[in-house]
Motif scaffolding. Structure first.
Motif, PDB file in Angstrom:
ATOM      1  N   MET A   1       0.831  -1.201   0.000  1.00  0.00           N
ATOM      2  CA  MET A   1       0.000   0.000   0.000  1.00  0.00           C
ATOM      3  C   MET A   1       0.868   1.255   0.000  1.00  0.00           C
ATOM      4  SD  MET A   1      -2.828  -1.343   2.746  1.00  0.00           S
ATOM      5  CE  MET A   1      -3.984   0.035   2.659  1.00  0.00           C
ATOM      6  N   ARG A   2       1.914   1.251   0.798  1.00  0.00           N
ATOM      7  CA  ARG A   2       2.801   2.407   0.852  1.00  0.00           C
ATOM      8  C   ARG A   2       3.504   2.640  -0.491  1.00  0.00           C
ATOM      9  NH1 ARG A   2       4.532   4.586   5.819  1.00  0.00           N
ATOM     10  NH2 ARG A   2       3.386   3.776   7.627  1.00  0.00           N
ATOM     11  N   GLU A   3       3.875   1.560  -1.154  1.00  0.00           N
ATOM     12  CA  GLU A   3       4.510   1.707  -2.465  1.00  0.00           C
ATOM     13  C   GLU A   3       3.537   2.334  -3.463  1.00  0.00           C
ATOM     14  OE1 GLU A   3       5.860  -2.183  -3.442  1.00  0.00           O
ATOM     15  OE2 GLU A   3       7.533  -2.147  -2.005  1.00  0.00           O
ATOM     16  N   LEU A   4       2.267   1.940  -3.402  1.00  0.00           N
ATOM     17  CA  LEU A   4       1.260   2.534  -4.282  1.00  0.00           C
ATOM     18  C   LEU A   4       1.107   4.022  -3.998  1.00  0.00           C
ATOM     19  CD1 LEU A   4      -1.106   2.388  -6.324  1.00  0.00           C
ATOM     20  CD2 LEU A   4      -2.578   1.723  -4.408  1.00  0.00           C
ATOM     21  N   PHE A   5       1.015   4.385  -2.723  1.00  0.00           N
ATOM     22  CA  PHE A   5       0.873   5.795  -2.373  1.00  0.00           C
ATOM     23  C   PHE A   5       2.108   6.599  -2.797  1.00  0.00           C
ATOM     24  CE2 PHE A   5      -1.908   4.190   1.296  1.00  0.00           C
ATOM     25  CZ  PHE A   5      -3.056   4.348   0.552  1.00  0.00           C
ATOM     26  N   ALA A   6       3.294   6.000  -2.656  1.00  0.00           N
ATOM     27  CA  ALA A   6       4.521   6.709  -3.041  1.00  0.00           C
ATOM     28  C   ALA A   6       4.538   7.012  -4.538  1.00  0.00           C
ATOM     29  CB  ALA A   6       5.741   5.875  -2.656  1.00  0.00           C
ATOM     30  N   ARG A   7       3.957   6.121  -5.342  1.00  0.00           N
ATOM     31  CA  ARG A   7       3.878   6.354  -6.783  1.00  0.00           C
ATOM     32  C   ARG A   7       2.812   7.387  -7.138  1.00  0.00           C
ATOM     33  NH1 ARG A   7       3.939   0.687  -6.894  1.00  0.00           N
ATOM     34  NH2 ARG A   7       1.717   0.659  -7.481  1.00  0.00           N
ATOM     35  N   GLU A   8       1.642   7.239  -6.537  1.00  0.00           N
ATOM     36  CA  GLU A   8       0.477   8.035  -6.950  1.00  0.00           C
ATOM     37  C   GLU A   8       0.382   9.382  -6.244  1.00  0.00           C
ATOM     38  OE1 GLU A   8      -1.389   7.247  -9.365  1.00  0.00           O
ATOM     39  OE2 GLU A   8      -0.798   5.178  -9.723  1.00  0.00           O
ATOM     40  N   THR A   9       0.792   9.450  -4.989  1.00  0.00           N
ATOM     41  CA  THR A   9       0.692  10.689  -4.197  1.00  0.00           C
ATOM     42  C   THR A   9       1.978  10.868  -3.407  1.00  0.00           C
ATOM     43  OG1 THR A   9      -0.427   9.473  -2.408  1.00  0.00           O
ATOM     44  CG2 THR A   9      -1.829  10.597  -4.015  1.00  0.00           C
ATOM     45  N   PRO A  10       3.094  11.109  -4.071  1.00  0.00           N
ATOM     46  CA  PRO A  10       4.390  11.122  -3.391  1.00  0.00           C
ATOM     47  C   PRO A  10       4.540  12.190  -2.317  1.00  0.00           C
ATOM     48  CG  PRO A  10       4.584  11.966  -5.636  1.00  0.00           C
ATOM     49  CD  PRO A  10       3.224  11.371  -5.515  1.00  0.00           C
ATOM     50  N   ASP A  11       3.735  13.239  -2.367  1.00  0.00           N
ATOM     51  CA  ASP A  11       3.859  14.316  -1.386  1.00  0.00           C
ATOM     52  C   ASP A  11       3.022  14.084  -0.129  1.00  0.00           C
ATOM     53  OD1 ASP A  11       5.575  15.700  -3.094  1.00  0.00           O
ATOM     54  OD2 ASP A  11       3.908  16.756  -4.065  1.00  0.00           O
ATOM     55  N   PHE A  12       2.191  13.053  -0.143  1.00  0.00           N
ATOM     56  CA  PHE A  12       1.283  12.830   0.984  1.00  0.00           C
ATOM     57  C   PHE A  12       1.991  12.061   2.099  1.00  0.00           C
ATOM     58  CE2 PHE A  12      -3.065  12.927  -1.402  1.00  0.00           C
ATOM     59  CZ  PHE A  12      -2.700  14.113  -2.014  1.00  0.00           C
ATOM     60  N   GLY A  13       1.641  12.377   3.328  1.00  0.00           N
ATOM     61  CA  GLY A  13       2.111  11.592   4.453  1.00  0.00           C
ATOM     62  C   GLY A  13       1.331  10.289   4.566  1.00  0.00           C
ATOM     63  N   VAL A  14       1.872   9.354   5.331  1.00  0.00           N
ATOM     64  CA  VAL A  14       1.214   8.069   5.573  1.00  0.00           C
ATOM     65  C   VAL A  14       1.392   7.695   7.035  1.00  0.00           C
ATOM     66  CG1 VAL A  14       1.037   5.628   4.949  1.00  0.00           C
ATOM     67  CG2 VAL A  14       1.762   7.296   3.222  1.00  0.00           C
TER      68      VAL A  14
END
Length: 259
Positions: free
Chosen positions: A53-66
């Protein structure tokens, strides 16, 4: 719903589906169970799903925190933060009980604007975005219209924990509610959103346990508060169809005072 929020809802749904693709092949396997520092269990499935999930977010929304249950906080732009639980209900998962799921929420300026709960073992996913309505497997969903605590189905993750928190309140609830069951963790909230139950009670929650449900319940016509009645998520939670909320709060808080 604005276009950006629509796209972000799609990313949240993809992340939840990705987690399901990872954990379901492991569902029937004998996984090694470890205990974290707080005594809760964790498996390879939890860790692998959150990493994906984190890898997906890093690709799609790289500026967002997790913020995730297994890997903690990764800072972002200060405005947007994903909050995720790869397997909410790990104990159910370990025991091959299908009432576990993946939780995904997006916060914007500290407020939840997207929420997803996906229960892959029962084939159900609910999602909502602020102002965009709530959906269950693609169809609009609403909470029940039952307004009587005496006719309500009330759920909790652990009846033992509820009884420890408020012995008198638990006894009063058992007398006054129509049905009390422990169909808990994320499935309990899904049941309220789907109109199958009127309430879900948690004596204690972490941010990743509860983050998606404020927007999901609001968009489905329900309500989420803490035990002291503050709207939104906190360290404990009461989710209802809205109609029985005050009556349920009165039962539980009276019980706490009496206990």
């Amino acid at each position: 719903m604005d276009r950006e929020l629509e796209e972000l809802t799609g990313i949240a749904r993809r992340a939840a589906a990705l987690a399901g693709d990872i954990v379901m092949p492991l569902y029937e396997q004998r996984l090694t169970v470890e205990l974290k520092a707080d005594g809760t269990p964790v498996t390879e499935a939890d860790r692998r799903a959150e990493e994906a999930m984190r890898e997906l977010f890093a690709r799609e929304t790289p500026d967002f925190g997790v913020l995730g249950e297994e890997q903690g906080e990764s800072p972002g732009d200060g405005r947007h933060r994903w909050v995720i639980d790869p397997i909410d209900g790990t104990k159910s998962f370990i025991h091959r009980v299908p009432l576990f799921g993946t939780l995904v929420a997006l916060e914007r300026d500290g407020e939840p604007v997207v929420g997803v709960v996906a229960c892959p073992a029962v084939g159900e996913t609910a999602w909502a975005s602020r102002g965009g309505g709530a959906f269950l497997n693609g169809e609009p969903t609403r909470v029940s219209d039952n307004a009587s605590l005496g006719g309500a189905t009330v759920l909790t993750t652990s009846s033992a924990s509820l009884q420890l928190r408020t012995p008198a309140g638990f006894a009063k609830l058992a007398r006054e509610a129509g049905l009390v069951r422990s169909w808990g963790d994320c499935y309990g909230y899904l049941a309220v959103i789907a109109g199958r139950a009127e309430a879900m009670i948690d004596p204690r929650v972490n941010p990743w346990d509860i983050a998606p449900f404020a927007v999901l319940l609001e968009e489905a016509g329900g309500r989420l508060t803490t035990w002291d009645g503050a709207d939104g998520a906190g360290e404990d939670a009461i989710a209802t169809n809205g109609h029985i909320h005050e009556a349920l709060l009165a039962v539980l808080t009276a019980g706490e005072d009496a206990g």
